[in-house]
Design a protein around this motif. Structure first.
Motif, PDB file in Angstrom:
ATOM      1  N   SER A   6      26.635 -35.970  11.135  1.00 17.85           N
ATOM      2  CA  SER A   6      26.910 -37.441  11.169  1.00 17.85           C
ATOM      3  C   SER A   6      27.304 -36.839   9.648  1.00 17.85           C
ATOM      4  CB  SER A   6      25.740 -38.417  11.210  1.00 17.85           C
ATOM      5  OG  SER A   6      24.316 -37.682  10.808  1.00 17.85           O
ATOM      6  N   THR A   8      29.133 -39.994   8.049  1.00 21.45           N
ATOM      7  CA  THR A   8      29.966 -41.145   7.194  1.00 21.45           C
ATOM      8  C   THR A   8      28.463 -42.019   7.220  1.00 21.45           C
ATOM      9  OG1 THR A   8      30.717 -42.713   9.179  1.00 21.45           O
ATOM     10  CG2 THR A   8      31.962 -40.787   7.733  1.00 21.45           C
ATOM     11  N   LYS A   9      28.300 -43.368   6.665  1.00 24.65           N
ATOM     12  CA  LYS A   9      27.724 -44.671   6.544  1.00 24.65           C
ATOM     13  C   LYS A   9      27.865 -44.917   7.395  1.00 24.65           C
ATOM     14  CE  LYS A   9      26.993 -45.014   1.356  1.00 24.65           C
ATOM     15  NZ  LYS A   9      25.828 -44.152   0.958  1.00 24.65           N
ATOM     16  N   LEU A  12      25.930 -43.310  10.010  1.00 23.17           N
ATOM     17  CA  LEU A  12      24.984 -43.233  10.098  1.00 23.17           C
ATOM     18  C   LEU A  12      23.928 -44.824  10.554  1.00 23.17           C
ATOM     19  CD1 LEU A  12      23.784 -42.558   6.890  1.00 23.17           C
ATOM     20  CD2 LEU A  12      23.527 -41.089   8.878  1.00 23.17           C
ATOM     21  N   GLU A  13      25.103 -45.914  10.546  1.00 26.67           N
ATOM     22  CA  GLU A  13      25.407 -47.630  10.854  1.00 26.67           C
ATOM     23  C   GLU A  13      25.389 -47.828  12.023  1.00 26.67           C
ATOM     24  OE1 GLU A  13      28.030 -48.954   8.615  1.00 26.67           O
ATOM     25  OE2 GLU A  13      26.652 -49.584   6.815  1.00 26.67           O
ATOM     26  N   PHE A  44      17.912 -47.734   7.375  1.00 32.31           N
ATOM     27  CA  PHE A  44      19.235 -47.139   6.825  1.00 32.31           C
ATOM     28  C   PHE A  44      18.916 -46.089   5.585  1.00 32.31           C
ATOM     29  CE2 PHE A  44      23.299 -45.999   4.355  1.00 32.31           C
ATOM     30  CZ  PHE A  44      24.151 -45.818   5.276  1.00 32.31           C
ATOM     31  N   ALA A  45      18.510 -46.456   4.618  1.00 29.72           N
ATOM     32  CA  ALA A  45      17.497 -45.610   3.344  1.00 29.72           C
ATOM     33  C   ALA A  45      16.892 -44.419   4.301  1.00 29.72           C
ATOM     34  CB  ALA A  45      16.742 -46.059   2.843  1.00 29.72           C
ATOM     35  N   GLU A  48      19.852 -42.248   6.206  1.00 27.28           N
ATOM     36  CA  GLU A  48      20.054 -41.530   5.418  1.00 27.28           C
ATOM     37  C   GLU A  48      19.469 -40.185   4.517  1.00 27.28           C
ATOM     38  OE1 GLU A  48      24.137 -43.119   2.273  1.00 27.28           O
ATOM     39  OE2 GLU A  48      21.983 -43.598   1.632  1.00 27.28           O
ATOM     40  N   LYS A  49      18.406 -41.004   4.027  1.00 26.67           N
ATOM     41  CA  LYS A  49      17.455 -39.141   3.732  1.00 26.67           C
ATOM     42  C   LYS A  49      17.272 -38.355   4.509  1.00 26.67           C
ATOM     43  CE  LYS A  49      14.076 -41.587   1.479  1.00 26.67           C
ATOM     44  NZ  LYS A  49      12.756 -42.275   0.816  1.00 26.67           N
ATOM     45  N   ASN A  51      19.440 -37.443   6.675  1.00 26.40           N
ATOM     46  CA  ASN A  51      20.999 -37.123   6.957  1.00 26.40           C
ATOM     47  C   ASN A  51      21.525 -35.115   6.152  1.00 26.40           C
ATOM     48  OD1 ASN A  51      23.116 -37.247   9.075  1.00 26.40           O
ATOM     49  ND2 ASN A  51      24.066 -37.514   6.888  1.00 26.40           N
ATOM     50  N   GLU A  52      20.900 -36.017   4.371  1.00 23.53           N
ATOM     51  CA  GLU A  52      20.669 -35.322   3.136  1.00 23.53           C
ATOM     52  C   GLU A  52      20.753 -35.108   4.161  1.00 23.53           C
ATOM     53  OE1 GLU A  52      19.578 -37.719  -0.191  1.00 23.53           O
ATOM     54  OE2 GLU A  52      21.608 -39.488   0.306  1.00 23.53           O
ATOM     55  N   ALA A  55      22.249 -32.718   8.305  1.00 25.81           N
ATOM     56  CA  ALA A  55      22.825 -33.951   9.589  1.00 25.81           C
ATOM     57  C   ALA A  55      22.319 -34.095  10.962  1.00 25.81           C
ATOM     58  CB  ALA A  55      24.369 -34.148   9.126  1.00 25.81           C
TER      59      ALA A  55
END
Length: 182
Positions: A6, A8-9, A12-13, A44-45, A48-49, A51-52, A55
């Motif tokens: 992954s 992109t945002k 993730l969505e 989502f946050a 995303e964390k 994934n950083e 991924a």
């Protein structure tokens, strides 16, 4: 079908949309028994964390995410509070004569394949990609699966996971901790 990580945002969505569709709370008992389920609802946050740090592995049919395997490192242990007891258990449990916490492991934070795509080998292909991405940086993959989620337990066993511990949570849910030694 594309197996990738992954980036992109939007991806993730789409993971979160697929997750919501497969939460145990959203499914009937028959659907749970026949198709399996996911337990944790991520923000989502949080996703995303995670994934950083590493991924997530996804399968895409054109531009649509149809499967995912979440990648969760030890550094994420405080980001999803419901999973903290699992990390605490890793401090106590041993695997191959060594504390799990003493290994460099990656947690499969969750796995899901969209309903219309099940039974087509996507689960196994996602795990092959997961292993390919992470085998050189981590000793093994580990996760926990609710005992009542027999579809998931059987699928994980098929790709090479073995049950290394079983326990009952305070809410009465029985769990299997499974590891995949690469």
């Amino acid at each position: 079908m594309i197996y990738t990580r992954s980036k992109t945002k939007e991806e993730l969505e789409q993971i979160l949309t697929l997750q919501k569709q497969n939460l145990a709370l959203e499914l009937s008992a028959d659907e749970i028994a026949a198709q399996g389920f996911v337990t944790v609802s991520h923000s989502f946050a949080d996703l995303e964390k995670m994934n950083e740090l590493e991924a997530h592995v996804i399968a895409k049919d054109e531009d649509r995410v149809i499967a995912y395997l979440l990648a969760m490192t030890v550094r994420s242990r405080f980001d999803v509070p419901i999973l903290m007891p699992m990390f605490e258990m890793f401090e106590e449990l041993t695997y191959k004569h060594k504390k799990i916490a003493d290994y460099n492991y990656i947690v499969v934070g969750q796995v899901c394949v969209a309903a219309g795509y099940r039974g087509q080998g996507i689960f196994d292909a996602c795990y092959a990609a997961y292993k390919n991405y992470f085998k050189d940086r981590y000793d093994f993959a580990i996760t926990e699966i609710a005992t009542r989620n027999q579809r998931s337990l059987n699928a994980h066993k098929r790709v090479g996971f073995e049950t290394i511990h079983e326990y009952t949570a305070p809410d009465g849910e029985e769990w299997n901790i499974v590891a995949w030694d690469w």
